[in-house]
Motif scaffolding. Structure first.
Motif, PDB file in Angstrom:
ATOM      1  N   GLY A  93      -8.677   1.849   2.725  1.00  0.00           N
ATOM      2  CA  GLY A  93      -8.666   1.633   1.287  1.00  0.00           C
ATOM      3  C   GLY A  93      -9.897   2.270   0.679  1.00  0.00           C
TER       4      GLY A  93
ATOM      5  N   ASP B  49     -12.060   3.039  -3.242  1.00  0.00           N
ATOM      6  CA  ASP B  49     -12.170   2.869  -4.690  1.00  0.00           C
ATOM      7  C   ASP B  49     -13.357   3.682  -5.177  1.00  0.00           C
ATOM      8  OD1 ASP B  49     -11.452   1.722  -7.265  1.00  0.00           O
ATOM      9  OD2 ASP B  49     -13.308   0.592  -7.114  1.00  0.00           O
TER      10      ASP B  49
ATOM     11  N   PRO C 119       0.822  -1.209   0.000  1.00  0.00           N
ATOM     12  CA  PRO C 119       0.000   0.000   0.000  1.00  0.00           C
ATOM     13  C   PRO C 119       0.857   1.261   0.000  1.00  0.00           C
ATOM     14  CG  PRO C 119      -0.023  -1.049   2.156  1.00  0.00           C
ATOM     15  CD  PRO C 119       0.665  -1.993   1.237  1.00  0.00           C
TER      16      PRO C 119
ATOM     17  N   LYS D 197      -7.379  -3.101  -0.958  1.00  0.00           N
ATOM     18  CA  LYS D 197      -6.384  -2.037  -0.836  1.00  0.00           C
ATOM     19  C   LYS D 197      -6.081  -1.763   0.631  1.00  0.00           C
ATOM     20  CE  LYS D 197      -6.820   1.512  -3.725  1.00  0.00           C
ATOM     21  NZ  LYS D 197      -7.485   2.541  -4.568  1.00  0.00           N
TER      22      LYS D 197
ATOM     23  N   GLY E 260      -4.145  -5.454  -2.679  1.00  0.00           N
ATOM     24  CA  GLY E 260      -4.680  -5.058  -3.977  1.00  0.00           C
ATOM     25  C   GLY E 260      -5.490  -6.171  -4.625  1.00  0.00           C
TER      26      GLY E 260
ATOM     27  N   SER F 173      -4.968   6.321   1.048  1.00  0.00           N
ATOM     28  CA  SER F 173      -5.448   5.512  -0.064  1.00  0.00           C
ATOM     29  C   SER F 173      -5.971   6.474  -1.121  1.00  0.00           C
ATOM     30  CB  SER F 173      -6.548   4.542   0.372  1.00  0.00           C
ATOM     31  OG  SER F 173      -6.905   3.670  -0.697  1.00  0.00           O
TER      32      SER F 173
END
Length: 223
Positions: A104, A106, A73, A156, A161, A86
């Protein structure tokens, strides 16, 4: 969070040669957005850490599976600090999370293409059943992205990952969130508390963290 950042004349000047070269390799219609996103990340972290954005140095923590620092990370190597970060970016929107514990994130555009073949590889049987139960193509696409962003955010946060088997992570998409996820080995058996990030359409994002009691503060940056 930055939404639709406009190109800034000084964006390239705060980036490293490697960052500028990475942006130059992108298609022409994505370069300005990528430069603006990366420069925005540097400007925000520069404010947090009280250093000029061009002086930040990034590195990677060791992978929890193999201890390789080449794909663990990301973190800010200089100046010295104890923060976890992140970063995620899609066309027109970027999200940066800064915390004192592993996190993490996204973010995806709702128009991101997906296919039944992709769902078959990335989703669990119960997740695929949830997609199949949705009444419209738009609802199925949103359900897929809910699964996808939750998986990627948790993986993450775990530091491994999406190199692992995505179908090994159950995201409970029928639950609005937050939900508790478990990343497969080589990640440690830590529960990851994962929920939505409140973004305006057409973006959908998920945030995963190691503690359920942390307070989330959302700041909008840029356009």
């Amino acid at each position: 969070m930055s939404t639709g950042p406009a190109p800034h004349p000084e964006d390239a000047s705060v980036l490293t040669e490697a960052e500028r070269a990475a942006a130059a390799r992108l298609p022409a219609d994505r370069r300005a957005d990528a430069l603006a996103h990366r420069a925005t990340v540097r400007r925000i972290l520069g404010r947090v850490l009280e250093v000029p954005p061009g002086e930040l140095e990034f590195g990677r923590r060791p992978c929890p599976g193999c201890a390789d620092a080449g794909h663990g990370p990301p973190y800010v190597r200089h100046p010295d600090n104890t923060l976890w970060i992140s970063i995620s970016h899609t066309g027109g929107c970027g999200v940066l999370v800064v915390a004192d514990h592993p996190v993490g994130v996204d973010v995806e555009h709702e128009a991101r293409p997906w296919s039944p073949e992709a769902a078959a590889k990335a989703l669990t049987p119960s997740e695929r059943a949830h997609l199949d139960s949705q009444p419209t193509p738009q609802a199925r696409a949103r359900a897929f992205l809910t699964c996808w962003t939750r998986k990627e955010a948790a993986l993450k946060a775990a530091g491994i990952g999406i190199v692992t088997d995505l179908a090994a992570v159950e995201t409970h998409p029928a639950v609005p969130g937050p939900v508790t996820l478990h990343a497969p080995p080589p990640a440690p058996p830590t529960p990851w508390y994962t929920g939505p990030v409140p973004l305006p359409p057409p973006y959908l994002a998920s945030l995963s963290r190691s503690t359920p009691t942390a307070h989330l503060r959302l700041h909008r940056y840029g356009g």
